[in-house]
Design a protein around this motif. Sequence first.
Motif, mmCIF file in Angstrom:
data_model
loop_
_atom_site.group_PDB
_atom_site.id
_atom_site.type_symbol
_atom_site.label_atom_id
_atom_site.label_comp_id
_atom_site.label_asym_id
_atom_site.label_seq_id
_atom_site.Cartn_x
_atom_site.Cartn_y
_atom_site.Cartn_z
ATOM 1 N N THR A 91 37.740 40.452 52.193
ATOM 2 C CA THR A 91 37.640 39.771 50.903
ATOM 3 C C THR A 91 36.713 38.562 50.965
ATOM 4 O O THR A 91 35.904 38.339 50.068
ATOM 5 C CB THR A 91 39.032 39.330 50.424
ATOM 6 N N GLU A 92 36.825 37.760 52.013
ATOM 7 C CA GLU A 92 36.015 36.544 52.117
ATOM 8 C C GLU A 92 34.540 36.877 52.309
ATOM 9 O O GLU A 92 33.664 36.277 51.672
ATOM 10 C CB GLU A 92 36.505 35.683 53.281
ATOM 11 N N ASP A 120 36.708 40.081 42.983
ATOM 12 C CA ASP A 120 37.522 39.422 44.004
ATOM 13 C C ASP A 120 39.015 39.701 43.795
ATOM 14 O O ASP A 120 39.742 39.984 44.755
ATOM 15 C CB ASP A 120 37.257 37.916 43.966
ATOM 16 N N TRP A 124 41.627 41.676 46.415
ATOM 17 C CA TRP A 124 42.905 41.157 46.905
ATOM 18 C C TRP A 124 44.053 42.112 46.571
ATOM 19 O O TRP A 124 44.966 42.315 47.392
ATOM 20 C CB TRP A 124 43.174 39.772 46.314
ATOM 21 N N ASP A 125 44.016 42.702 45.393
ATOM 22 C CA ASP A 125 45.046 43.680 45.030
ATOM 23 C C ASP A 125 44.976 44.886 45.968
ATOM 24 O O ASP A 125 46.002 45.372 46.470
ATOM 25 C CB ASP A 125 44.845 44.121 43.579
ATOM 26 N N LYS A 127 43.678 44.974 49.030
ATOM 27 C CA LYS A 127 44.101 44.554 50.364
ATOM 28 C C LYS A 127 45.628 44.544 50.471
ATOM 29 O O LYS A 127 46.206 45.045 51.437
ATOM 30 C CB LYS A 127 43.552 43.167 50.698
ATOM 31 N N VAL A 135 50.165 39.641 47.322
ATOM 32 C CA VAL A 135 49.066 38.710 47.546
ATOM 33 C C VAL A 135 49.579 37.332 47.945
ATOM 34 O O VAL A 135 48.997 36.669 48.803
ATOM 35 C CB VAL A 135 48.164 38.632 46.300
ATOM 36 N N LEU A 139 48.360 34.971 51.113
ATOM 37 C CA LEU A 139 47.837 33.617 50.930
ATOM 38 C C LEU A 139 48.682 32.561 51.630
ATOM 39 O O LEU A 139 48.328 31.380 51.623
ATOM 40 C CB LEU A 139 47.746 33.287 49.437
ATOM 41 N N ILE A 289 40.546 34.880 43.035
ATOM 42 C CA ILE A 289 41.645 34.397 43.877
ATOM 43 C C ILE A 289 41.112 33.569 45.042
ATOM 44 O O ILE A 289 41.646 32.492 45.346
ATOM 45 C CB ILE A 289 42.490 35.583 44.373
ATOM 46 N N SER A 290 40.077 34.052 45.701
ATOM 47 C CA SER A 290 39.545 33.353 46.885
ATOM 48 C C SER A 290 39.141 31.927 46.544
ATOM 49 O O SER A 290 39.492 30.969 47.246
ATOM 50 C CB SER A 290 38.343 34.112 47.449
#
Length: 383
Positions: A91-92, A120, A124-125, A127, A135, A139, A289-290
């Motif tokens: 993601t990053e 993004d 995240w979803d 992942k 999530v 985090l 989100i990131s």
Amino acid sequence: MRITQVEVIPVKIPPEEIYLGGSKEGPTYYYRPGWRCVYSRMMETVFVKITAEDGTTGWGEALAPVAPEVTAGIIRSLFTPLLVGADPLATEVLNTRMYDAMRERGHVQGFFIDAIAGVDIALWDLKGRLLGLPVHRLLGGPYARRLPCYVSGLPRPTDAERAELAREWAARGFHRVKLAIGTTIQEDLRTVEAVRDALGEGGTVFVDAHWHYTLPEAMRFGRALEALGVGFLEAPMLPENLDAHAELARQLDIAIAIGEGERTRYQFKEILVRGAADILQPDVGRTGISELKKIAGMAEAWNVPVAPHLSVGQGVMIAATLQVAAAIPNLFILEYQPNPFNLANQFLAKPLVCEDGFMYLPEGPGLGVELDEERIRHHAVQA
């Protein structure tokens, strides 16, 4: 594991009630007298669906209250080639690569960054679903599963009707209300006072001025709001003038809240360094989100709380906001928009919950929500 497909679905949904109480008659996009922004008579947004090679899918949503086709076109044309074949857990890396790709294309604001935010959130979803974790756990949270919120907007034409609506919300356990104002100081103060009296002892009024005032006007207005016990003053002046906001924050005791239109940590850094706000209001549909997690972490270093902005986002955006909000220690309060929230639930297999002044964190992997894809596609428009 690799990403095999990226789909983008811009939608326009006819709402039961026009956002902020506008008229249903006329062209789709319209300008409200006394308000700066263009509005839509539809509920517009962009959904992003990313599929991994094992068939697992993740959903994202970019804030697109107008012209969702533009954001969708950016994702489809510019980001899909970067995403297909990539590691869905990175993601990053993918967020950085999308941002880097836009550095010569007006990368700090607007549709480009909104497009990144939608992707993004989907990553995240995805992942979370691949790893079988929500999530908020990815985090590092949650700090809480029941998150305080305020009712945003009382879309009625008169102060008496707004006051009555405030009493109705208070009877349902919602004792915090934000008013969307921005006419004259005298008229706005009458509205605030009417709603404050309707909420009664223990109630709190927040005020959103929609960038309406000059610095001298905001000073006068802010001092009057202090006397009325208002919780915060949001967007008092044009957002480009951080020096004026810093002066206002220095002079007033009432908290100054800004940031709904900003999209990156670099913009929020300037707000923090200049002391231009007491509360930050990033919107996950514009940051992703990131970036929102980074903005909140940076604000924590300044001891500044975060009250995420949440206006016309649908189920994915609301769920993403809740996931990040639960995972930050400096959460102040969340925004609850009843009409968009209720509309969002019509497109979810299991509805999100907001009761007695609190929003509840959805459980399950990823964002914790399941979309009714068929209903969403029914309202799709051509990008």
